[in-house]
Scaffold this motif. Structure first.
Motif, PDB file in Angstrom:
ATOM      1  N   GLN A  91     -14.641 -79.727 -35.036  1.00 26.14           N
ATOM      2  CA  GLN A  91     -14.578 -79.410 -36.460  1.00 26.14           C
ATOM      3  C   GLN A  91     -14.556 -77.903 -36.687  1.00 26.14           C
ATOM      4  N   SER A  92     -15.341 -77.174 -35.898  1.00 23.97           N
ATOM      5  CA  SER A  92     -15.348 -75.707 -36.020  1.00 23.97           C
ATOM      6  C   SER A  92     -13.981 -75.129 -35.700  1.00 23.97           C
TER       7      SER A  92
ATOM      8  N   ASP B 241     -21.670 -70.269 -34.645  1.00 27.75           N
ATOM      9  CA  ASP B 241     -21.413 -71.231 -35.716  1.00 27.75           C
ATOM     10  C   ASP B 241     -21.691 -72.656 -35.262  1.00 27.75           C
ATOM     11  N   VAL B 242     -21.543 -72.888 -33.940  1.00 27.54           N
ATOM     12  CA  VAL B 242     -21.793 -74.222 -33.406  1.00 27.54           C
ATOM     13  C   VAL B 242     -23.270 -74.429 -33.131  1.00 27.54           C
TER      14      VAL B 242
ATOM     15  N   THR C  90     -18.732 -81.552 -33.337  1.00 25.38           N
ATOM     16  CA  THR C  90     -19.063 -80.322 -34.075  1.00 25.38           C
ATOM     17  C   THR C  90     -18.148 -79.185 -33.653  1.00 25.38           C
TER      18      THR C  90
ATOM     19  N   ASP D  46     -29.755 -80.934 -28.364  1.00 22.26           N
ATOM     20  CA  ASP D  46     -28.324 -81.054 -28.072  1.00 22.26           C
ATOM     21  C   ASP D  46     -27.843 -79.973 -27.111  1.00 22.26           C
TER      22      ASP D  46
ATOM     23  N   GLU E 243     -14.683 -76.703 -25.679  1.00 16.92           N
ATOM     24  CA  GLU E 243     -14.167 -77.990 -26.155  1.00 16.92           C
ATOM     25  C   GLU E 243     -13.380 -78.703 -25.063  1.00 16.92           C
TER      26      GLU E 243
ATOM     27  N   VAL F 225     -22.103 -82.912 -28.769  1.00 19.65           N
ATOM     28  CA  VAL F 225     -21.793 -81.786 -29.654  1.00 19.65           C
ATOM     29  C   VAL F 225     -20.283 -81.600 -29.818  1.00 19.65           C
TER      30      VAL F 225
ATOM     31  N   GLN G 133     -25.547 -75.249 -35.893  1.00 15.77           N
ATOM     32  CA  GLN G 133     -25.375 -76.545 -36.549  1.00 15.77           C
ATOM     33  C   GLN G 133     -26.003 -77.695 -35.767  1.00 15.77           C
ATOM     34  N   ILE G 134     -26.267 -77.481 -34.498  1.00 14.51           N
ATOM     35  CA  ILE G 134     -26.799 -78.548 -33.656  1.00 14.51           C
ATOM     36  C   ILE G 134     -28.273 -78.281 -33.364  1.00 14.51           C
TER      37      ILE G 134
END
Length: 202
Positions: A143-144, A154-155, A140, A116, A77, A137, A158-159
């Motif tokens: 948010q995680s 988990d990421v 996302t 992505d 991040e 991304v 989702q993408i």
């Protein structure tokens, strides 16, 4: 295509007992070797670490995690948030056999389909810390982190992730043994000893 290179060097290295990025192989620190190779192939290098005082590299942006003690997802991040580029190569600092050609394979795969992220899938295991991520991304990931879902899986579940298997590396000229070494990461002193025992320079 212009891309940024983001090195994740923020781990506690608890199993190794010392900072993995500073370990020396063939007379060269792993972090220095990684930086030298990245500077040859990317347009910007970002180093994510929670120990900024340890590193002084010219032409390298050094940032810290925005979310402390949250693992590699927080490093991802922080790196993406600091990047000026859409596409970003994420590399963990404990990959002593990294080489520039890996990026060619990932970029070739990226051109085949809209996605992505481009993530190697070696021996059935995803390698999200030697992968390409688009900056889109970032929400996302944020948010995680808010939901305390800290697994990278988990990421990328989702993408729109594109997985690159061994077959694509074999087509690029790598042998099976070379592929294993490319994604070998040093977690403990035994791993480090094995890396130093290799005859060919990493």
């Amino acid at each position: 295509m212009e891309i940024a290179g983001i090195i994740l060097a923020g781990g506690k290295s608890s199993r190794m007992g010392t900072n993995k990025a500073l370990l020396t192989v063939n007379g060269e620190q792993t972090i220095v070797r990684l930086l030298e190779r990245l500077l040859n192939i990317v347009d910007e290098v970002i180093l994510v670490t929670n120990d900024k005082e340890t590193y002084e590299f010219p032409d390298v942006q050094i940032v810290t995690d925005n979310e402390k003690d949250r693992g590699p997802l927080a490093g991802l991040e922080a790196g993406l948030a600091a990047s000026r580029h859409s596409w970003n190569l994420i590399v963990a600092c404990d990959l002593p056999f990294f080489e520039e050609k890996i990026v060619e394979v990932l970029l070739h795969s990226l051109k085949q389909t809209a996605c992505d992220a481009v993530i190697p899938l070696i021996n059935g295991r995803a390698q999200p810390l030697m992968a390409l991520y688009h900056r889109r991304v970032l929400p996302t990931i944020e948010q995680s982190l808010k939901e305390n879902k800290l697994r990278l899986r988990d990421v990328f579940n989702q993408i729109n992730s594109r997985f690159v298997t061994e077959e694509e590396f074999l087509k690029a000229g790598y042998s099976e043994k070379e592929i294993e070494k490319l994604f070998f990461n040093m977690n403990n002193p035994e791993d480090y000893s094995w890396v130093k025992s290799q005859k060919s320079k990493p």
